[in-house]
Design a protein around this motif. Structure first.
Motif, PDB file in Angstrom:
ATOM      1  N   LYS A  75      43.591  47.223 -76.190  1.00 41.38           N
ATOM      2  CA  LYS A  75      42.702  48.352 -76.395  1.00 41.38           C
ATOM      3  C   LYS A  75      41.262  48.018 -76.048  1.00 41.38           C
ATOM      4  N   HIS A  76      40.967  46.724 -76.006  1.00 41.62           N
ATOM      5  CA  HIS A  76      39.574  46.332 -75.772  1.00 41.62           C
ATOM      6  C   HIS A  76      39.491  45.339 -74.616  1.00 41.62           C
ATOM      7  N   ALA A  77      39.708  44.062 -74.903  1.00 42.65           N
ATOM      8  CA  ALA A  77      39.440  43.019 -73.910  1.00 42.65           C
ATOM      9  C   ALA A  77      40.397  43.115 -72.732  1.00 42.65           C
ATOM     10  N   PRO A  78      39.889  43.427 -71.520  1.00 40.22           N
ATOM     11  CA  PRO A  78      40.727  43.454 -70.327  1.00 40.22           C
ATOM     12  C   PRO A  78      40.916  42.045 -69.795  1.00 40.22           C
ATOM     13  N   PRO A  79      41.809  41.862 -68.805  1.00 43.19           N
ATOM     14  CA  PRO A  79      41.923  40.541 -68.184  1.00 43.19           C
ATOM     15  C   PRO A  79      40.591  40.088 -67.611  1.00 43.19           C
ATOM     16  N   LEU A  80      40.460  38.779 -67.424  1.00 46.15           N
ATOM     17  CA  LEU A  80      39.204  38.217 -66.944  1.00 46.15           C
ATOM     18  C   LEU A  80      38.811  38.782 -65.585  1.00 46.15           C
ATOM     19  N   SER A  81      39.793  39.115 -64.760  1.00 46.15           N
ATOM     20  CA  SER A  81      39.523  39.607 -63.416  1.00 46.15           C
ATOM     21  C   SER A  81      39.800  41.105 -63.322  1.00 46.15           C
ATOM     22  N   TRP A  82      39.438  41.840 -64.334  1.00 45.15           N
ATOM     23  CA  TRP A  82      39.744  43.272 -64.372  1.00 45.15           C
ATOM     24  C   TRP A  82      39.051  44.040 -63.269  1.00 45.15           C
ATOM     25  N   HIS A  83      37.973  43.514 -62.713  1.00 49.73           N
ATOM     26  CA  HIS A  83      37.213  44.250 -61.722  1.00 49.73           C
ATOM     27  C   HIS A  83      37.876  44.245 -60.342  1.00 49.73           C
ATOM     28  N   PHE A  84      38.948  43.450 -60.150  1.00 48.64           N
ATOM     29  CA  PHE A  84      39.678  43.488 -58.894  1.00 48.64           C
ATOM     30  C   PHE A  84      40.698  44.613 -58.961  1.00 48.64           C
ATOM     31  N   ASN A  85      40.549  45.606 -58.121  1.00 52.69           N
ATOM     32  CA  ASN A  85      41.434  46.755 -58.155  1.00 52.69           C
ATOM     33  C   ASN A  85      42.855  46.415 -57.734  1.00 52.69           C
ATOM     34  N   SER A  86      43.036  45.345 -56.955  1.00 54.47           N
ATOM     35  CA  SER A  86      44.357  45.002 -56.455  1.00 54.47           C
ATOM     36  C   SER A  86      45.208  44.272 -57.487  1.00 54.47           C
ATOM     37  N   LEU A  87      44.636  43.894 -58.602  1.00 56.43           N
ATOM     38  CA  LEU A  87      45.383  43.134 -59.593  1.00 56.43           C
ATOM     39  C   LEU A  87      46.246  44.044 -60.456  1.00 56.43           C
ATOM     40  N   PRO A  88      47.447  43.596 -60.831  1.00 61.15           N
ATOM     41  CA  PRO A  88      48.281  44.378 -61.740  1.00 61.15           C
ATOM     42  C   PRO A  88      47.749  44.299 -63.154  1.00 61.15           C
ATOM     43  N   SER A  89      48.424  44.998 -64.071  1.00 60.34           N
ATOM     44  CA  SER A  89      47.981  45.011 -65.463  1.00 60.34           C
ATOM     45  C   SER A  89      48.114  43.655 -66.126  1.00 60.34           C
ATOM     46  N   THR A  90      48.965  42.778 -65.574  1.00 61.37           N
ATOM     47  CA  THR A  90      49.123  41.445 -66.149  1.00 61.37           C
ATOM     48  C   THR A  90      48.027  40.487 -65.721  1.00 61.37           C
ATOM     49  N   GLY A  91      47.239  40.842 -64.715  1.00 62.51           N
ATOM     50  CA  GLY A  91      46.220  39.946 -64.213  1.00 62.51           C
ATOM     51  C   GLY A  91      46.803  38.886 -63.300  1.00 62.51           C
ATOM     52  N   MET A  92      46.072  37.814 -63.124  1.00 66.24           N
ATOM     53  CA  MET A  92      46.488  36.750 -62.221  1.00 66.24           C
ATOM     54  C   MET A  92      47.607  35.908 -62.818  1.00 66.24           C
ATOM     55  N   VAL A  93      48.344  35.247 -61.919  1.00 65.68           N
ATOM     56  CA  VAL A  93      49.306  34.236 -62.339  1.00 65.68           C
ATOM     57  C   VAL A  93      48.529  32.993 -62.779  1.00 65.68           C
ATOM     58  N   MET A  94      48.825  32.504 -63.970  1.00 66.38           N
ATOM     59  CA  MET A  94      48.086  31.369 -64.522  1.00 66.38           C
ATOM     60  C   MET A  94      48.909  30.077 -64.592  1.00 66.38           C
ATOM     61  N   ALA A  95      50.232  30.203 -64.686  1.00 66.76           N
ATOM     62  CA  ALA A  95      51.090  29.022 -64.798  1.00 66.76           C
ATOM     63  C   ALA A  95      52.466  29.354 -64.249  1.00 66.76           C
ATOM     64  N   LEU A  96      53.121  28.344 -63.668  1.00 71.79           N
ATOM     65  CA  LEU A  96      54.425  28.539 -63.047  1.00 71.79           C
ATOM     66  C   LEU A  96      55.367  27.402 -63.412  1.00 71.79           C
ATOM     67  N   ALA A  97      56.663  27.730 -63.415  1.00 69.46           N
ATOM     68  CA  ALA A  97      57.720  26.731 -63.565  1.00 69.46           C
ATOM     69  C   ALA A  97      58.912  27.230 -62.764  1.00 69.46           C
ATOM     70  N   ILE A  98      59.637  26.320 -62.147  1.00 66.89           N
ATOM     71  CA  ILE A  98      60.739  26.698 -61.275  1.00 66.89           C
ATOM     72  C   ILE A  98      61.879  25.706 -61.437  1.00 66.89           C
ATOM     73  N   GLN A  99      63.126  26.200 -61.346  1.00 68.60           N
ATOM     74  CA  GLN A  99      64.288  25.340 -61.348  1.00 68.60           C
ATOM     75  C   GLN A  99      65.379  25.988 -60.494  1.00 68.60           C
ATOM     76  N   ALA A 100      66.187  25.152 -59.854  1.00 71.44           N
ATOM     77  CA  ALA A 100      67.256  25.618 -58.972  1.00 71.44           C
ATOM     78  C   ALA A 100      68.566  24.981 -59.392  1.00 71.44           C
ATOM     79  N   GLU A 101      69.622  25.780 -59.370  1.00 71.89           N
ATOM     80  CA  GLU A 101      70.964  25.311 -59.687  1.00 71.89           C
ATOM     81  C   GLU A 101      71.909  25.941 -58.687  1.00 71.89           C
TER      82      GLU A 101
END
Length: 331
Positions: A97-123
């Motif tokens: 309701k208040h604090a938007p993502p840090l990069s809220w001013h970029f119109n191309s960003l989704p509501s989740t904001g930027m990707v901050m961390a990743l993990a991947i595994q393959a089987e």
């Protein structure tokens, strides 16, 4: 590569690292890459098998999309091409309701904001990608077969601040996240050969009262994990209960990253009775053995014990803003 430290013999010119592969990535974010071995079985070819002994197996690298900061690209190496892409999910609501993502001013960003961390595994042909976002969301995407579209199977928002780090546990059925807030969360992963049967919520939530924990890493046996804190403390948690087990204090400024040593299990052999015996166990001395031979055997045994301890200790390394790396023997 040179094995001599620069501080030992600074006059010796050490060889410089050489470039093997290069990827163009999005550097306007805080997310580091994630990588794993390619799980797709390679076709049997004698010539390829000979080359495989000289070169490492293919790996998969997950990085944020170069244009869409909420998307994810997956590159195989050594091919250096984009094998798959996960588009940003713009249908997720942040619930803020208040604090938007840090990069809220970029119109191309989704509501989740930027990707901050990743993990991947393959089987085999199944590929799983876990992502943490600026809004505090975390999601799991699964690709059942090469070339197929990624499907989002899990979405939760346990954090009120951006996710800083995450790690898939060695059991490969869950992962842990930490964020700029004081929450540490444990999440489910779909079974490798099963069907998604878990509820769409975190398995465990821990309010640690210590914000800014990053550099999360799990130990190779899956029993504990550690985080590096902005308050210069390193905290060790149980992966089963997500309860704090220890607090390591030595650095004077904020800590950035942690790393556990992979333990080399001792080789064991089974007797006729089915009893496992370690190969490095001591043998009994003969009565006719000389004193010098006994002394050499004792020295050899002591060295073996030291080597065994060094290879079987779950060392924990911590990197800090002060430029120092501390080494810990914990649990």
């Amino acid at each position: 590569m040179a094995k001599t430290l620069p501080v030992d013999k600074p006059s010796i010119t050490s060889p410089h690292p050489w470039l093997l592969h290069m990827l163009t990535v999005n550097t306007l974010n805080f997310c580091s890459f994630a990588m794993c071995l390619d799980g797709i079985p390679q076709p049997h070819n004698p010539h390829v098998a000979i080359k495989a002994k000289r070169h490492p197996p293919p790996i998969l690298v997950a990085v944020p999309n170069t244009i869409d900061s909420g998307g994810i690209d997956i590159h195989p190496l050594p091919a250096e091409t984009r094998a798959a892409a996960i588009h940003a999910d713009r249908n997720v609501t942040t619930g803020r309701k208040h604090a938007p993502p840090l990069s809220w001013h970029f119109n191309s960003l989704p509501s989740t904001g930027m990707v901050m961390a990743l993990a991947i595994q393959a089987e085999s042909t199944r590929l799983q990608v876990a992502a943490g976002y600026e809004s505090g969301h975390t999601m799991v995407f699964v690709q059942s077969d090469p070339g197929a579209q990624f499907q989002r199977l899990y979405c939760a928002r346990p954090h009120s601040q951006p996710v800083l780090s995450m790690a898939i546990l060695p059991s490969r059925d869950c992962y842990v996240t930490s964020a700029a807030d004081a929450v540490v969360a444990k999440h489910p992963l779909p079974a490798v050969q099963g069907v998604w049967k878990t509820e769409l919520k975190p398995l465990k939530l821990a309010q640690t009262k210590h914000s800014g924990q990053q550099g999360l890493q799990a130990r190779s046996d899956g029993k504990i994990f550690a985080t590096a804190g902005w308050d210069s403390r390193v905290r060790v948690y149980s992966t089963k209960t997500v309860k704090e087990l220890a607090v390591l204090k030595w650095h004077k400024v904020g800590c950035y990253t942690t790393a556990f040593a992979d333990v080399v299990e001792p080789v064991t052999t089974k007797t006729e009775d089915g009893v496992a015996v370690k190969e490095e166990e001591e043998s009994t001395d003969d009565d006719g053995e000389s004193i010098a031979a006994k002394g050499l055997l004792a020295l050899s045994t002591v060295q073996q014990r030291r080597d065994t301890k060094a290879h079987t200790t779950h060392w924990l390394a911590v990197g800090s803003k002060d430029g120092k790396v501390s080494l810990w023997d914990i649990y």
